[in-house]
Design an enzyme around this catalytic site. Structure first.
Site, short mmCIF file in Angstrom:
data_model
loop_
_atom_site.label_atom_id
_atom_site.label_comp_id
_atom_site.label_asym_id
_atom_site.label_seq_id
_atom_site.Cartn_x
_atom_site.Cartn_y
_atom_site.Cartn_z
N HIS A 299 7.89 21.61 -28.73
CA HIS A 299 7.51 21.04 -30.03
C HIS A 299 6.92 19.65 -29.86
O HIS A 299 7.19 18.93 -28.90
CB HIS A 299 8.73 20.98 -30.97
N CYS A 300 6.07 19.31 -30.83
CA CYS A 300 5.64 17.92 -31.02
C CYS A 300 5.86 17.64 -32.51
O CYS A 300 6.74 18.25 -33.13
CB CYS A 300 4.19 17.72 -30.57
N SER A 301 5.11 16.74 -33.09
CA SER A 301 5.37 16.42 -34.50
C SER A 301 4.93 17.54 -35.43
O SER A 301 5.67 17.98 -36.31
CB SER A 301 4.65 15.12 -34.88
#
Length: 367
Positions: A299-301
């Site tokens: 995941h990232c933002s």
């Protein structure tokens, strides 16, 4: 498929089209997804894990054979959780799910947002919703209790007569419905958390639904948003054991319960991925190949750029896929996949390091 309204994002429409495309035979998929140069240099071979110190031999993703008119439970999962800026499922005209089982079975449990088929297509009264209304839906999905026999076959008509009748009535009205392979039983076995005894139709009910990360490799690799990585119900339901946190400043949500790889990446033109890509690819591979095998959430933002670059690097190195084919695989499962141009250029360099030559042209993958 009916007329698609502008409210449904282009990326969600592309996701459905990619999913429908994968319902064809392996031969037709190879013809549709390969250029002339691909055909001469790439072979459809069994997925394998390659040693990173070797110059890799490129392979094409192996596509499961699905009967025409059907899509798999995994594809349905990704449709239900598609998002591009906002969850597609929040749009009431995104997908019409028709449960072609008995009303009693429906009341016990059904796919989230599903309706009883006879409320739309009645065996005696015909279509209860106008064709204009039906055309507003981007996707019309049907399912029975089980079964995956060819549409219209004697076996299919015997296994699920209500579904077959509904399918052909909709087809006669100019719609293009699809059927979930294996029916409700197959989907529930994999994703019971996306089934409910409650009817979910109203706007506020849709907005209360939990949207899950995209499933990139079935039962193994997922990609999503930072808020999803911080929702323990999602972590528990997907049986996540390891997380790749590709954000610059979001803390690890459950450090005492999960194993993390923290990359501290920024989504900009200055971010260097030279160390992050092989590190993340190795981390994911070791988890998925472990005894017992774990499950990884990347995941990232927003789940679009940094996390996509990481996932693509893994698919390139440990599935031996070119960047072009890895990206096609990704976008068929997560339509909002969109590494920034800086990341794409670095992935092209990474491809050249892995395979000894550049196999993908930037113009072919510019998003």
């Amino acid at each position: 498929m009916g007329v698609v309204l502008s409210r449904v994002s282009n990326s969600c429409r592309r996701l459905f089209q990619e999913l429908v495309n994968t319902c064809q035979t392996v031969k037709s998929i190879r013809e549709a997804n390969s250029t002339d140069s691909d055909q001469s240099s790439l072979a459809l071979i069994e997925t394998k894990v390659c040693k990173p110190e070797e110059v890799l031999i490129p392979a094409l993703p192996e596509i499961p054979l699905v009967e025409r008119g059907y899509i798999t439970p995994q594809q349905v999962y990704n449709l239900l959780n598609a998002e591009a800026g906002h969850p597609a499922l929040h749009d009431p005209y995104y997908i019409l799910i028709l449960d072609c089982r008995s009303a009693g079975r429906y009341k016990q449990n059904h796919l989230v947002t599903g309706r009883v088929s006879v409320t739309v297509i009645h065996p005696e009264l015909g279509c209860l919703i106008s064709c204009v209304q039906l055309q507003e839906f981007s996707i019309i999905l049907l399912y029975a209790e089980e079964g995956s026999s060819p549409v219209g076959s004697v076996e299919a008509r015997a296994d699920s007569p209500s579904l077959q009748r509904c399918f052909f009535q909709l087809s006669d009205l100019g719609m293009d419905p699809v059927i979930m392979q294996g029916g409700f039983l197959a989907f529930h076995a994999l994703y019971p958390f996306l089934c409910t005894p409650h009817m979910v139709l109203l706007e506020h009910e849709r907005h209360a639904l939990t949207i899950y990360p995209s499933e990139i490799l079935e039962g193994a690799l997922y990609q999503g948003l930072q808020p999803q990585a911080s929702d323990y119900r999602i972590i528990k339901n997907l049986h996540i054991t390891h997380v790749v946190n590709a954000t610059a400043d979001s803390s690890d949500a459950f450090p005492n319960a999960l194993n993390y790889l923290r990359l501290h990446l920024s989504d900009n033109a200055q971010q260097d991925l030279v160390e992050a890509l092989p590190l993340a690819a190795r981390f994911i591979s070791e988890v998925l190949m472990g005894e017992p095998a774990g499950r990884v959430l990347v995941h990232c933002s927003l789940g679009r750029s940094r996390s996509s670059a990481v996932t693509l690097a893994f698919l390139m190195e440990h599935r031996c896929w070119s960047l072009l084919h890895a990206l096609r695989w990704m976008k068929a499962r997560r339509a909002c996949t969109a590494p920034n141009v800086n990341f794409l250029r670095q992935l092209l360099t990474y491809e050249e390091q892995l395979f000894g030559s550049r196999l993908t042209n930037l113009d072919d993958i510019r998003l």
